[in-house]
Each structure stands twice: as structure tokens, then as C-alpha cells.
Scaffold this active site. Structure first.
Site, short mmCIF file in Angstrom:
data_model
loop_
_atom_site.label_atom_id
_atom_site.label_comp_id
_atom_site.label_asym_id
_atom_site.label_seq_id
_atom_site.Cartn_x
_atom_site.Cartn_y
_atom_site.Cartn_z
N GLU A 74 6.20 -13.11 6.07
CA GLU A 74 5.21 -12.02 5.82
C GLU A 74 5.80 -10.56 5.54
O GLU A 74 6.82 -10.40 6.12
CB GLU A 74 3.93 -11.81 6.63
CG GLU A 74 4.47 -11.46 8.18
CD GLU A 74 3.26 -10.96 8.76
OE1 GLU A 74 2.48 -9.95 8.41
OE2 GLU A 74 2.86 -11.35 10.08
N LYS B 34 -2.33 -2.84 3.01
CA LYS B 34 -2.18 -4.34 3.91
C LYS B 34 -3.25 -5.24 3.36
O LYS B 34 -4.45 -4.87 3.28
CB LYS B 34 -2.69 -3.59 5.24
CG LYS B 34 -2.86 -4.70 6.36
CD LYS B 34 -3.29 -4.27 7.70
CE LYS B 34 -3.79 -5.36 8.35
NZ LYS B 34 -4.60 -4.87 9.59
N VAL C 31 -0.94 -12.49 7.96
CA VAL C 31 -0.70 -13.77 8.01
C VAL C 31 -1.67 -14.44 7.08
O VAL C 31 -1.30 -15.53 6.29
CB VAL C 31 -1.08 -14.18 9.44
CG1 VAL C 31 -1.14 -15.68 9.59
CG2 VAL C 31 0.27 -13.69 10.44
N ASP D 133 -14.95 -7.68 15.32
CA ASP D 133 -13.62 -7.70 14.75
C ASP D 133 -13.01 -8.86 15.03
O ASP D 133 -12.14 -9.05 16.04
CB ASP D 133 -12.96 -6.59 15.12
CG ASP D 133 -11.75 -6.21 14.61
OD1 ASP D 133 -11.19 -7.07 14.00
OD2 ASP D 133 -11.20 -4.94 14.74
N SER E 81 -9.86 -11.28 13.41
CA SER E 81 -9.11 -11.29 12.11
C SER E 81 -9.22 -12.45 11.00
O SER E 81 -9.45 -13.51 11.52
CB SER E 81 -7.43 -11.48 12.66
OG SER E 81 -6.54 -11.42 11.73
N ALA E 82 -9.09 -12.05 10.07
CA ALA E 82 -9.10 -13.38 8.72
C ALA E 82 -7.90 -14.27 9.01
O ALA E 82 -7.91 -15.29 8.40
CB ALA E 82 -9.08 -12.62 7.61
N ASP E 83 -6.98 -13.94 9.80
CA ASP E 83 -6.06 -14.81 10.18
C ASP E 83 -6.56 -16.19 10.71
O ASP E 83 -6.13 -17.33 10.20
CB ASP E 83 -4.94 -14.38 11.11
CG ASP E 83 -4.02 -13.21 10.67
OD1 ASP E 83 -4.22 -12.81 9.37
OD2 ASP E 83 -3.36 -12.71 11.44
N LYS F 162 -0.63 -10.92 20.59
CA LYS F 162 -0.50 -9.70 21.56
C LYS F 162 -1.79 -9.57 22.48
O LYS F 162 -2.94 -9.80 21.70
CB LYS F 162 -0.31 -8.52 20.76
CG LYS F 162 0.96 -8.13 20.20
CD LYS F 162 1.14 -6.60 19.62
CE LYS F 162 2.79 -6.59 19.40
NZ LYS F 162 2.78 -6.62 17.84
N1 PSU Z 1 0.16 -8.49 15.41
C1 PSU Z 1 1.17 -8.24 15.71
N2 PSU Z 1 2.20 -7.82 14.61
C2 PSU Z 1 1.76 -7.83 13.29
C3 PSU Z 1 0.41 -8.13 12.98
C4 PSU Z 1 -0.36 -8.75 14.01
O1 PSU Z 1 1.71 -8.56 16.66
O2 PSU Z 1 2.43 -7.18 12.30
C5 PSU Z 1 -0.13 -8.05 11.52
C6 PSU Z 1 0.23 -9.37 10.79
O3 PSU Z 1 0.25 -9.19 9.43
C7 PSU Z 1 -1.37 -10.12 11.05
C8 PSU Z 1 -2.06 -8.73 10.91
O4 PSU Z 1 -1.68 -11.12 10.00
O5 PSU Z 1 -1.37 -7.87 11.61
C9 PSU Z 1 -3.87 -8.83 11.34
O6 PSU Z 1 -4.34 -7.55 11.16
P1 PSU Z 1 -5.99 -7.61 11.27
O7 PSU Z 1 -5.99 -7.66 13.07
O8 PSU Z 1 -6.56 -6.50 10.83
O9 PSU Z 1 -6.36 -8.91 10.70
MN MN Z 2 -9.69 -6.57 12.17
#
Ligand code: PSU
Ligand code: MN
Length: 303
Positions: free
Chosen positions: A25, A86, A106, A138, A140-142, A159
Site C-alpha cells: 500500500e 488518503k 488497505v 468509526d 474502518s472500511a478495511d 494497533k
Molecule cells: N494502521 C497502522 N498504520 C497505517 C494504517 C493503519 O498501524 O498506516 C493506515 C492503513 O492504510 C489503513 C488505514 O488501511 O490507515 C486505515 O485508516 P482508517 O482508520 O481511516 O480506515
Molecule cells: Mn475511520
């Protein structure tokens, strides 16, 4: 081939010849680490994948194309351009059609990988359900991407800026297998422990490949998480990280940080508060994930 895709020759040749490819990524480069450590990491992670028998495909959006594999200039652009967007699934079409430079998370990297026919993806950590996510929603879309797109994600867990228990519950609801690679415990990125188990433990790339092949042969759509703990010599004590994470979360709340800014804000503050010692852990766990991902990609081609 999908006309939006632009591949490096290395990736194109590997795919044409049925050789293993591992996706990477760009959000981790543009938003996850400072320059120049990010570009050094981005180059070395590609070399590790090559040394382990696969072709690296770093994915990002640039000039109206989905780049599958980046040359030296491309990597430099993601590492060192101010204000790279992003991109998660939601943002994908807009950033592409507007011709902007977008680092893929991701979720967006999985989309690009699947379009290109790449089955394995190495990263650091995934997004998940945030702490207090039961109120903020909240999530994540992951996680929903993992439920629908057939790409295995090799990571060091999530994390503990996240609610790991709820993240695992959500993954179960969405039918996403969480494999512990040589571990019974789900790792928490900096630390090898989290206090939570995995769904099942597998100890070889061949076993992981067999599970993935079977899943996809069955038509069970979606990816899988291969949770690979940071090597012990680079791990950080979980209690030390917890204090830092709590402070970062308090600051995010006080500053009303919301939406897609939350994760980059927390990652940035953690880095500052640990004076960079966490950065080395972060880089080393990505290297380890790249090696394991390449081994799984090689094993998948033998299936
Ligand atoms: N967690 C990490 N390092 C990262 C990310 C998450 O420890 O770099 C990044 C990844 O690209 C992940 C994104 O897909 O943050 C998730 O963002 P959000 O929480 O906004 O969905
Ligand atoms: Mn989010």
C-alpha cells in the site's frame, strides 16, 4: 486488462507468467511514516519481496491511473509530495477521475490488487473499530473490504489505538478468517500480545495457501487476515505504548479530530511521543510481513 490499470513491466511479466506477486500500500508511505524513512522502507520492502521469490506491486492512484507497481519516481512522489490524498473505497473513483495523487489504504489497495489479479498483500497494520466506535461508528472500511475482496492481508495485527476486541467481533460477523501465523494470540502491532486469541493458528506458508485456495475455490468471497507478530527483538512493551496511545486519543478528542483524519493523527502523535523509537519497530514489522507474504504468494502458485 482494465484500462485504468498501469503496471510496471516487472509486475506485468510476473502476472503473465503466472509468477507470484505481492501488493503493497501507499498510505503507509504517504501518511504512515516521515520522509526519508518512508522511501527507504518502500524500496527495501520491495527488495525483500524479490529476495523471497515474488514481484512487488506497490499500488497507488496517480494521473487518472491505478498504478500497480511503482518505479523510482513514482515511489518518490508518494513519499515526498505534500498533501497526497488518503484513499479508501469511498474516495477511489473521485481521486481517479479528478487526476489527483491518492495513497491507497488497505481497503483501496485490496481493490487495486484484486483488479490486477494479485492475491497477497503485505502491510503494517490494518484499520479497525476505533475505541468508542460503538458510539462514533468509526469502523474502518478495511474491515468491510476484507469481507468482499479476495486478497489475503499479511499484517502485524492492529494497533491498540483501536478496540481490538470489537475489531475481531466485527471481522467474525463479516466472515473474515483471522489466522495467527505461528501464534495463538492476535498481535497488537508494536507488541506481540493483545490479550485476544486468533481464529486458528497456521505454521507454514503452505498451510495458509491451502486455506486460501480452499476458501476461494468454494466461492467464499473475501480476504483473510494473516496476523504475523513483530519479531521479538523489535517489539515494544505493551504498557509503554498504552500510555502513549491514551495521550494521543485524548488529544484527538480535545481537537475534535474525526473521519479519515483520525488514524493519521494518532499515528503521527504516537511517533512524536515515542521520539521515533516506535518507527524502527514499525519498519521492521513491515519487512517481516513482506517476507511472509512473499512465501505465501509462492506457495499459492504451487496450488
Ligand atoms: N494502521 C497502522 N498504520 C497505517 C494504517 C493503519 O498501524 O498506516 C493506515 C492503513 O492504510 C489503513 C488505514 O488501511 O490507515 C486505515 O485508516 P482508517 O482508520 O481511516 O480506515
Ligand atoms: Mn475511520
Amino acid at each position: 486488462m482494465n484500462p485504468y490499470l498501469q503496471m510496471t513491466k516487472e509486475v506485468q511479466d510476473a502476472l503473465n507468467e503466472g509468477k507470484p506477486v505481492v501488493a503493497l500500500e501507499t498510505t503507509i508511505i504517504s501518511h504512515g511514516m516521515p520522509y526519508p524513512q518512508n522511501i527507504e522502507m518502500a524500496r527495501k520492502v520491495e527488495d525483500i519481496i524479490r529476495e523471497n521469490g515474488a514481484a512487488p506491486a506497490t499500488i497507488g492512484i496517480m494521473n487518472g491511473r491505478i498504478r500497480i507497481g511503482l518505479d523510482a519516481e513514482g515511489l518518490e512522489a508518494f513519499a515526498n509530495t505534500p498533501h497526497v490524498e488518503k484513499v479508501s473505497r469511498r474516495d477511489f473513483a473521485h481521486i481517479l477521475s479528478a487526476g489527483k495523487i491518492g495513497a491507497t489504504t488497505v481497503s483501496a489497495t485490496m481493490i487495486g490488487a484484486a483488479m490486477a489479479g494479485i492475491e497477497v498483500f503485505a502491510t503494517g497494520g490494518i484499520g479497525g473499530v476505533h475505541r468508542d466506535g460503538e458510539n462514533s461508528m468509526d469502523v474502518s472500511a478495511d474491515l468491510t473490504e476484507l469481507a468482499r475482496t479476495n486478497v489475503a492481508v499479511v499484517c502485524a495485527g492492529a494497533k491498540s489505538i483501536l478496540d481490538i476486541g470489537r475489531t475481531l467481533e466485527y471481522l467474525e460477523t463479516q466472515g473474515v478468517p483471522v489466522v495467527g501465523y505461528k501464534t495463538d494470540e492476535f498481535p497488537s502491532f508494536y507488541a506481540r500480545e493483545s490479550g485476544f486469541g486468533v481464529d486458528f493458528r497456521l505454521d507454514t506458508p503452505e498451510e495458509v495457501a491451502a486455506m486460501l485456495r480452499t476458501k476461494w475455490h468454494l466461492g467464499l468471497a473475501g480476504g483473510a487476515i494473516v496476523a504475523n507478530p513483530v519479531p521479538a527483538e523489535y517489539a515494544q512493551p505493551a504498557d509503554k505504548m498504552e500510555a502513549v496511545i491514551r495521550q494521543a486519543l485524548d488529544e484527538a478528542n480535545a481537537q475534535h479530530i474525526a473521519g479519515k483524519r483520525v488514524t493519521p493523527f494518532l499515528l503521527g502523535r504516537i511517533k512524536e511521543l515515542t521520539g521515533g523509537s516506535s518507527l524502527d519497530t514499525n519498519i521492521q514489522l513491515v519487512y517481516h510481513n513482506a517476507k511472509v507474504a512473499a512465501e505465501i504468494a509462492v506457495a499459492l502458485k504451487a496450488k
